[in-house]
Enzyme design. Structure first.
Site, PDB file in Angstrom:
ATOM      1  N   LYS A  22      -4.664   6.761 -11.707  1.00 24.65           N
ATOM      2  CA  LYS A  22      -3.446   7.539 -11.962  1.00 24.65           C
ATOM      3  C   LYS A  22      -2.202   6.649 -11.905  1.00 24.65           C
ATOM      4  O   LYS A  22      -1.341   6.723 -12.787  1.00 24.65           O
ATOM      5  CB  LYS A  22      -3.328   8.648 -10.898  1.00 24.65           C
ATOM      6  CG  LYS A  22      -1.987   9.342 -10.874  1.00 24.65           C
ATOM      7  CD  LYS A  22      -1.970  10.456  -9.864  1.00 24.65           C
ATOM      8  CE  LYS A  22      -1.375  10.083  -8.527  1.00 24.65           C
ATOM      9  NZ  LYS A  22       0.062   9.815  -8.516  1.00 24.65           N
ATOM     10  N   ASN A  23      -2.116   5.841 -10.854  1.00 22.76           N
ATOM     11  CA  ASN A  23      -0.860   5.117 -10.629  1.00 22.76           C
ATOM     12  C   ASN A  23      -0.630   3.958 -11.591  1.00 22.76           C
ATOM     13  O   ASN A  23       0.441   3.359 -11.586  1.00 22.76           O
ATOM     14  CB  ASN A  23      -0.776   4.625  -9.173  1.00 22.76           C
ATOM     15  CG  ASN A  23      -0.545   5.775  -8.219  1.00 22.76           C
ATOM     16  OD1 ASN A  23      -0.134   6.858  -8.643  1.00 22.76           O
ATOM     17  ND2 ASN A  23      -0.843   5.572  -6.948  1.00 22.76           N
ATOM     18  N   CYS A 116      10.561  17.491  -1.104  1.00 29.12           N
ATOM     19  CA  CYS A 116      10.276  16.518  -0.050  1.00 29.12           C
ATOM     20  C   CYS A 116       8.797  16.565   0.227  1.00 29.12           C
ATOM     21  O   CYS A 116       8.314  17.387   0.976  1.00 29.12           O
ATOM     22  CB  CYS A 116      11.054  16.862   1.217  1.00 29.12           C
ATOM     23  SG  CYS A 116      10.442  16.027   2.683  1.00 29.12           S
ATOM     24  N   ARG A 121      12.775   9.892  -0.953  1.00 28.72           N
ATOM     25  CA  ARG A 121      12.314   8.880  -1.906  1.00 28.72           C
ATOM     26  C   ARG A 121      13.510   8.470  -2.773  1.00 28.72           C
ATOM     27  O   ARG A 121      13.615   8.839  -3.929  1.00 28.72           O
ATOM     28  CB  ARG A 121      11.162   9.422  -2.755  1.00 28.72           C
ATOM     29  CG  ARG A 121       9.905   9.640  -1.924  1.00 28.72           C
ATOM     30  CD  ARG A 121       8.781  10.242  -2.707  1.00 28.72           C
ATOM     31  NE  ARG A 121       7.880   9.238  -3.239  1.00 28.72           N
ATOM     32  CZ  ARG A 121       6.698   9.516  -3.772  1.00 28.72           C
ATOM     33  NH1 ARG A 121       6.279  10.752  -3.856  1.00 28.72           N
ATOM     34  NH2 ARG A 121       5.928   8.562  -4.236  1.00 28.72           N
ATOM     35  N   PRO A 122      14.401   7.675  -2.177  1.00 28.63           N
ATOM     36  CA  PRO A 122      15.599   7.281  -2.918  1.00 28.63           C
ATOM     37  C   PRO A 122      15.262   6.363  -4.081  1.00 28.63           C
ATOM     38  O   PRO A 122      14.169   5.787  -4.133  1.00 28.63           O
ATOM     39  CB  PRO A 122      16.435   6.547  -1.874  1.00 28.63           C
ATOM     40  CG  PRO A 122      15.502   6.153  -0.799  1.00 28.63           C
ATOM     41  CD  PRO A 122      14.333   7.067  -0.834  1.00 28.63           C
ATOM     42  N   ASP A 310      -1.422   5.340   0.491  1.00 24.86           N
ATOM     43  CA  ASP A 310      -2.152   6.426  -0.163  1.00 24.86           C
ATOM     44  C   ASP A 310      -3.534   6.663   0.447  1.00 24.86           C
ATOM     45  O   ASP A 310      -4.150   7.693   0.182  1.00 24.86           O
ATOM     46  CB  ASP A 310      -2.317   6.122  -1.661  1.00 24.86           C
ATOM     47  CG  ASP A 310      -1.038   6.391  -2.439  1.00 24.86           C
ATOM     48  OD1 ASP A 310      -0.132   7.038  -1.891  1.00 24.86           O
ATOM     49  OD2 ASP A 310      -0.953   5.953  -3.599  1.00 24.86           O
ATOM     50  N   ARG A 402      -3.555  17.021  -9.166  1.00 22.44           N
ATOM     51  CA  ARG A 402      -2.618  16.037  -9.726  1.00 22.44           C
ATOM     52  C   ARG A 402      -3.267  14.662  -9.834  1.00 22.44           C
ATOM     53  O   ARG A 402      -2.892  13.874 -10.687  1.00 22.44           O
ATOM     54  CB  ARG A 402      -1.387  15.905  -8.824  1.00 22.44           C
ATOM     55  CG  ARG A 402      -0.380  17.039  -8.938  1.00 22.44           C
ATOM     56  CD  ARG A 402       0.843  16.725  -8.078  1.00 22.44           C
ATOM     57  NE  ARG A 402       1.171  15.322  -8.203  1.00 22.44           N
ATOM     58  CZ  ARG A 402       1.517  14.529  -7.201  1.00 22.44           C
ATOM     59  NH1 ARG A 402       1.633  14.989  -5.982  1.00 22.44           N
ATOM     60  NH2 ARG A 402       1.786  13.259  -7.408  1.00 22.44           N
TER      61      ARG A 402
HETATM   62  C1  UD1 Z   1       4.755   4.404  -3.174  1.00 23.84           C
HETATM   63  C2  UD1 Z   1       3.768   3.377  -2.675  1.00 23.84           C
HETATM   64  C3  UD1 Z   1       2.651   3.287  -3.686  1.00 23.84           C
HETATM   65  C4  UD1 Z   1       2.052   4.668  -3.832  1.00 23.84           C
HETATM   66  C5  UD1 Z   1       3.095   5.713  -4.218  1.00 23.84           C
HETATM   67  C6  UD1 Z   1       2.539   7.134  -4.221  1.00 23.84           C
HETATM   68  C7  UD1 Z   1       4.138   1.296  -1.479  1.00 23.84           C
HETATM   69  C8  UD1 Z   1       4.958   0.072  -1.325  1.00 23.84           C
HETATM   70  N1  UD1 Z   1       4.457   2.107  -2.475  1.00 23.84           N
HETATM   71  O1  UD1 Z   1       5.258   3.979  -4.428  1.00 23.84           O
HETATM   72  O2  UD1 Z   1       1.680   2.365  -3.249  1.00 23.84           O
HETATM   73  O3  UD1 Z   1       1.029   4.660  -4.784  1.00 23.84           O
HETATM   74  O4  UD1 Z   1       4.142   5.668  -3.289  1.00 23.84           O
HETATM   75  O5  UD1 Z   1       2.179   7.566  -2.979  1.00 23.84           O
HETATM   76  O6  UD1 Z   1       3.204   1.507  -0.738  1.00 23.84           O
HETATM   77  N2  UD1 Z   1      12.727   2.967  -1.507  1.00 23.84           N
HETATM   78  C9  UD1 Z   1      14.099   2.937  -1.360  1.00 23.84           C
HETATM   79  N3  UD1 Z   1      14.883   2.843  -2.476  1.00 23.84           N
HETATM   80  C10 UD1 Z   1      14.348   2.749  -3.740  1.00 23.84           C
HETATM   81  C11 UD1 Z   1      12.949   2.779  -3.875  1.00 23.84           C
HETATM   82  C12 UD1 Z   1      12.166   2.894  -2.740  1.00 23.84           C
HETATM   83  O7  UD1 Z   1      14.620   3.018  -0.250  1.00 23.84           O
HETATM   84  O8  UD1 Z   1      15.103   2.640  -4.711  1.00 23.84           O
HETATM   85  C13 UD1 Z   1      11.868   3.088  -0.303  1.00 23.84           C
HETATM   86  C14 UD1 Z   1      11.138   4.427  -0.254  1.00 23.84           C
HETATM   87  O9  UD1 Z   1      11.912   5.411   0.349  1.00 23.84           O
HETATM   88  C15 UD1 Z   1       9.912   4.103   0.544  1.00 23.84           C
HETATM   89  C16 UD1 Z   1       9.596   2.679   0.118  1.00 23.84           C
HETATM   90  O10 UD1 Z   1      10.812   2.136  -0.378  1.00 23.84           O
HETATM   91  O11 UD1 Z   1      10.190   4.108   1.913  1.00 23.84           O
HETATM   92  C17 UD1 Z   1       8.443   2.603  -0.887  1.00 23.84           C
HETATM   93  O12 UD1 Z   1       8.891   2.941  -2.085  1.00 23.84           O
HETATM   94  P1  UD1 Z   1       8.213   2.662  -3.494  1.00 23.84           P
HETATM   95  O13 UD1 Z   1       7.190   1.591  -3.439  1.00 23.84           O
HETATM   96  O14 UD1 Z   1       9.312   2.537  -4.441  1.00 23.84           O
HETATM   97  O15 UD1 Z   1       7.553   4.061  -3.690  1.00 23.84           O
HETATM   98  P2  UD1 Z   1       6.688   4.512  -4.865  1.00 23.84           P
HETATM   99  O16 UD1 Z   1       7.010   3.770  -6.118  1.00 23.84           O
HETATM  100  O17 UD1 Z   1       6.736   5.989  -4.855  1.00 23.84           O
END
Ligand code: UD1
Length: 421
Positions: A22-23, A116, A121-122, A310, A402
């Site tokens: 998926k990812n 949430c 998730r900024p 995950d 999903r």
């Molecule tokens: C994350 C996981 C990914 C997983 C997905 C779904 C990590 C590093 N990433 O990816 O493996 O498949 O969730 O569950 O394990 N953040 C900020 N600002 C930003 C972007 C991110 O502060 O602009 C912070 C997030 O709040 C979080 C962290 O960085 O604490 C990880 O974020 P990110 O890797 O971007 O999240 P996903 O891409 O959703």
């Protein structure tokens, strides 16, 4: 509203062929926009998040179809620049379309997916990097309007404060057709990033360094990109989920089409529970011991190649009945223990202390009626239900759909008694 009914307590045994990931399929579908042609994605998982991505592509003017595990996307006429709020809200990872639309059209209008699920998730890192690449961004409430005055982004030297998966993807998608070179220092090293880059290279992009934390994207003229046929990598988290089903319920299994090297950070922890495992090529053989042992070291979720966030919930479900106490520490998200309430309802002993979850193994779980809180949390409840004594009913299973192709059929291939009503 559908639900899963699980009759637990049965030893499992069988073989599963792992679904596509998926990812990586989601950002690859967004990347198809850059190709202005026909992309054929083999081994594309048939899950609701992928259907949401295809609705987004269709809404932008592309034509998507699915048949027999293959997705086809023709993006020749996909010049749309706006994703409606309702589509953005269907799936949190819709944000990755931002970089792709911007890379193709020089402007886009999207909104921040609300809710949430796992905590805040900024997307500040995404926006800051796109600005450095020449994008003017206006945020108004939840809506984001991006525009590159010259129509084409410019390469930039970027250092991420954290190796964010989503930010790395958006930057790559915007950089592929930018003018000049983009360097992403402290880029995410997740295998799915490498899969996205592999797809883009097959379409004519020039990217190197993926998987090493420093990615270089040499911008190419947009007309250099073309469609291609590409096979999506296997889903390491679905793989972890099925292995945890058997580890928890007891039994043995063969996991085929597995990305064994990419699963290593998970497999090396699972092995500490006393399961015997053997990996040869793309196959994992697993046989569970009489009773799982707790994991001695703290299981700290970290960016790849650390233990994946995950896989936290699914391993936790298996360790609820292990001998001894295991400790998880969730460092990626601040609200990723919502599944623990359901596990407690089934008899698990789990205490949350700040970012840590302390899991004291109990002899056996018992069935209960629980509600899936999120994708991986829901999968954890299926694992717990299969190992528990009695009947477990899981509601809100749209979360599970999903990310898993018919999880009840996969469980049935292992001999598990799971039905959907
Ligand atoms: C994350 C996981 C990914 C997983 C997905 C779904 C990590 C590093 N990433 O990816 O493996 O498949 O969730 O569950 O394990 N953040 C900020 N600002 C930003 C972007 C991110 O502060 O602009 C912070 C997030 O709040 C979080 C962290 O960085 O604490 C990880 O974020 P990110 O890797 O971007 O999240 P996903 O891409 O959703």
């Amino acid at each position: 509203m559908q639900r899963l009914i699980i009759e637990g307590g049965k030893r499992l045994s069988g073989e599963i062929e792992l679904q596509g990931c998926k990812n990586s399929a989601l950002p690859i579908m967004a990347a198809a926009l850059l190709c202005r042609g026909r992309c054929v994605l083999r081994h594309c998982p048939e899950i609701t998040d992928i259907y949401s991505a295809s609705r987004i592509l269709n809404c932008l003017g592309a034509e998507c179809s699915f048949s027999d595990g293959t997705a086809a996307a023709d993006t020749a006429a996909a010049d749309g620049t706006e994703i409606p709020d309702a589509l953005m809200r269907e799936m949190r990872s819709s944000i990755v379309f931002m970089g792709a639309i911007l890379g193709r059209c020089g402007e886009c209008r999207v909104s921040i997916p609300g809710g949430c699920e796992l905590g805040a998730r900024p997307i500040d890192m995404h926006l800051s990097a796109l600005r450095r690449m020449g994008t003017i961004i206006n945020e108004d409430g939840g809506s984001i309007y991006c525009r590159i005055p010259s129509g084409r982004a410019r390469g930039a030297r970027l250092t991420l404060p954290f190796p964010s998966v989503g930010a790395t993807e958006n930057i790559i998608l915007c950089a592929v057709c930018a003018e000049g070179t983009t360097i992403i220092n402290n880029a995410a090293r997740e295998p799915e990033i490498c899969d996205l880059c592999g797809f883009l290279r097959s379409c004519g992009a020039e990217i190197s360094g993926d998987g090493c934390g420093r990615i270089t994207v040499e911008g190419v003229p947009p007309e250099k990109l073309h469609g291609c046929t590409y096979t999506i990598m296997p889903d390491r988290i679905a793989g972890a989920t099925y292995l945890c089903m058997v580890a928890a319920a007891g039994g043995e299994m063969i996991l085929k089409n597995a990305c064994t090297a990419e699963m290593e950070p998970f497999l090396s922890v699972l092995e500490q529970t006393g399961c015997s495992m053997c990996c040869t090529g793309e196959t994992v053989y697993l046989r569970s011991g009489a009773r799982l042992r707790a994991v001695q070291d703290r299981i700290r979720t970290m960016p790849h190649p650390g233990f994946p966030t995950d896989a936290q919930a699914v391993l936790m479900a298996a360790l609820t009945t292990a001998e001894g106490t295991s400790v998880f520490e969730e460092t990626i998200f601040d609200c990723r223990y919502r599944h623990t309430e359901a596990l407690r309802k089934m008899g698990a002993e789990i205490d949350i202390v700040g970012r840590a979850a302390v899991v004291r193994g109990v002899g056996r779980l018992h069935g209960a009626e629980v509600s899936a809180t999120d994708l991986r949390g829901g999968a954890a409840m299926v694992i717990a239900g299969l190992s528990a004594e009695g009947t477990t009913i899981i509601t809100d299973i749209s979360h599970i759909d999903r990310g898993y192709e018919k999880i009840e059929e996969a469980a049935a291939r292992l001999g598990g008694r799971v039905r959907r009503e």
